[in-house]
Design an enzyme around this catalytic site. Structure first.
Site, PDB file in Angstrom:
ATOM      1  N   GLU A 183     -16.285  32.977  -2.026  1.00 26.26           N
ATOM      2  CA  GLU A 183     -16.069  32.736  -3.449  1.00 26.26           C
ATOM      3  C   GLU A 183     -17.161  31.865  -4.058  1.00 26.26           C
ATOM      4  O   GLU A 183     -16.982  31.283  -5.129  1.00 26.26           O
ATOM      5  CB  GLU A 183     -14.695  32.099  -3.654  1.00 26.26           C
ATOM      6  CG  GLU A 183     -13.540  33.001  -3.249  1.00 26.26           C
ATOM      7  CD  GLU A 183     -12.201  32.326  -3.440  1.00 26.26           C
ATOM      8  OE1 GLU A 183     -11.725  32.274  -4.586  1.00 26.26           O
ATOM      9  OE2 GLU A 183     -11.631  31.853  -2.448  1.00 26.26           O
ATOM     10  N   SER A 205     -10.680  32.771 -17.289  1.00 23.40           N
ATOM     11  CA  SER A 205      -9.648  32.384 -16.322  1.00 23.40           C
ATOM     12  C   SER A 205      -8.322  32.087 -17.016  1.00 23.40           C
ATOM     13  O   SER A 205      -8.282  31.582 -18.145  1.00 23.40           O
ATOM     14  CB  SER A 205     -10.091  31.165 -15.518  1.00 23.40           C
ATOM     15  OG  SER A 205     -11.183  31.483 -14.691  1.00 23.40           O
ATOM     16  N   SER A 243      -9.604  34.779  -4.808  1.00 22.58           N
ATOM     17  CA  SER A 243     -10.282  35.683  -5.736  1.00 22.58           C
ATOM     18  C   SER A 243     -10.165  37.141  -5.304  1.00 22.58           C
ATOM     19  O   SER A 243     -11.017  37.966  -5.612  1.00 22.58           O
ATOM     20  CB  SER A 243     -11.766  35.305  -5.894  1.00 22.58           C
ATOM     21  OG  SER A 243     -11.897  34.032  -6.495  1.00 22.58           O
TER      22      SER A 243
END
Length: 384
Positions: free
Chosen positions: A28, A352, A216
């Protein structure tokens, strides 16, 4: 920063100094860089001095440019710390003496340079070697305050197996799953595959094969038949030798943010992640490349909204979290909320869900960062 600044001068403080640490050795890495760019863009520079520190993919702590525009995904290309690190191969060293907070910059063959003290670390790392308690342990040993969960909660929040065990022990509903440990896979692959097939026969295909300690949606495969299992296990094990296999839960994907205030944790308005027609599930591409658009607030009844906010705080407390958490749930057709996972350092990219949920709840992005920093400054390191 230009190459002329590769030997920085000592820093004189006039306000609290925040080291934003990002990047790291996990898969990530790029998402952490994107998160850091968003944080650097939004942090209130009138209240805080900022020191960006990137961790390269091979683990070197590097002084980086304070240039958020270079930390974004551009034309589907992912950023990296290597692309914004100071030239020369120098490294940043944190203090190991709890009585000191000076950060040092060292270049090969040169005298180390004092960068001044750091008051608090904002670690926006995702995945192993950053979000899993390892960095938190280093900061505890150094006596440096930091944003977010401590060692235990970070480790629990990273490991999908133990996360589920903790939640189940506190009475939170979790979906059916099994774990394939490294030694089992190495000693008896046929037996492990047979066990997964038996699990799927009981709970139905498809199943989701996941790295136990990744985020993720990295390394996840939706598996619809036994023939696909070997490749799915190989992909998951590319990220983590321990693998979790989960039954598919049919329901709506609901997320809720938790933030620690002076009077305790509070939950945000929830969000819903709708299905993405071009993707089998909410995978990495859907999250970060094709930008699946979540609904904030989620179209829930008042009772459902109150219930998921309550459960999010329960999950926060069950894992002994601090600072912040994003809790992810499935709302089943029978009205039951089943917790999927928590993220102790959720993404702060412009798209996000965590900052979007709090903005809908009345906390702006800069205010959110300020609340997190202030909570970290109030909190001592060590046992608490």
């Amino acid at each position: 920063m230009s190459s002329e600044s590769s030997s920085p001068a000592p820093f004189e403080r006039s306000k609290p100094r925040v080291a934003v640490v990002f990047g790291g050795r996990s898969s990530e890495h790029a998402i952490s860089v994107v998160t850091a760019g968003a944080v650097l863009r939004a942090i209130d520079r009138s209240r805080y001095d900022v020191l960006p520190i990137g961790i390269t993919q091979d683990g070197r702590w590097a002084l980086t440019a304070d240039e958020p525009e270079r930390m974004a995904i551009a034309d589907r290309a992912l950023p990296s710390v290597e692309g914004i690190a100071e030239p020369g191969g120098g490294g940043v060293l944190l203090p190991v003496d709890p009585g000191r907070r000076e950060v040092v910059y060292a270049e090969p063959g040169s005298v180390p340079k004092d960068l001044g003290e750091v008051d608090v670390v904002l670690p926006v790392l995702h995945g192993p070697h950053g979000e899993d308690g390892t960095l938190q342990g280093l900061l505890e040993m150094s006596g440096v305050p930091y944003v977010g969960a401590g060692v235990l909660a970070s480790a629990v929040g990273m490991d999908k197996e133990y996360m589920k065990r903790v939640f189940a022990s506190f009475g939170l509903a979790v979906g059916p799953y099994l774990v394939v440990r490294p030694r089992e896979w190495e000693r008896d692959r046929a037996g492990a595959l047979a066990r997964i097939e038996g699990f799927a026969a009981e709970h139905g295909w498809p199943v989701f094969v996941k790295p136990a300690r990744a985020g993720s949606s990295m390394g996840i495969t939706r598996v619809t038949s036994p023939e696909q299992l070997p490749d799915a296990l190989a992909e998951a094990r590319r990220h983590d030798p321990k693998v979790v296999v989960e039954a598919q839960l049919v329901g709506r994907e609901i997320e809720c943010g938790v933030l620690e205030f002076e009077d305790g944790p509070r939950a945000s308005l929830p969000a819903e992640i709708p299905p993405v027609s071009s993707h089998d599930f909410y995978d990495f591409e859907a999250k970060y490349i094709d930008s699946a658009e979540g609904m904030v607030p989620a179209p829930l009844t008042e009772e459902q909204t109150a219930e998921v906010r309550r459960l999010a705080i329960e999950a926060f407390e069950a894992a002994s979290c601090e600072g912040l958490v994003r809790a992810d749930f499935f709302l089943l057709e029978n009205g039951e909320f089943v917790i999927n996972e928590i993220n102790t350092m959720p993404g702060f990219t412009p798209i996000s869900m965590f900052p979007r949920m709090w903005e809908a709840t009345g906390v702006s992005y800069p205010e959110l960062i300020d609340l997190l920093i202030q909570a970290a400054l109030r909190r001592p390191t060590g046992l608490r």
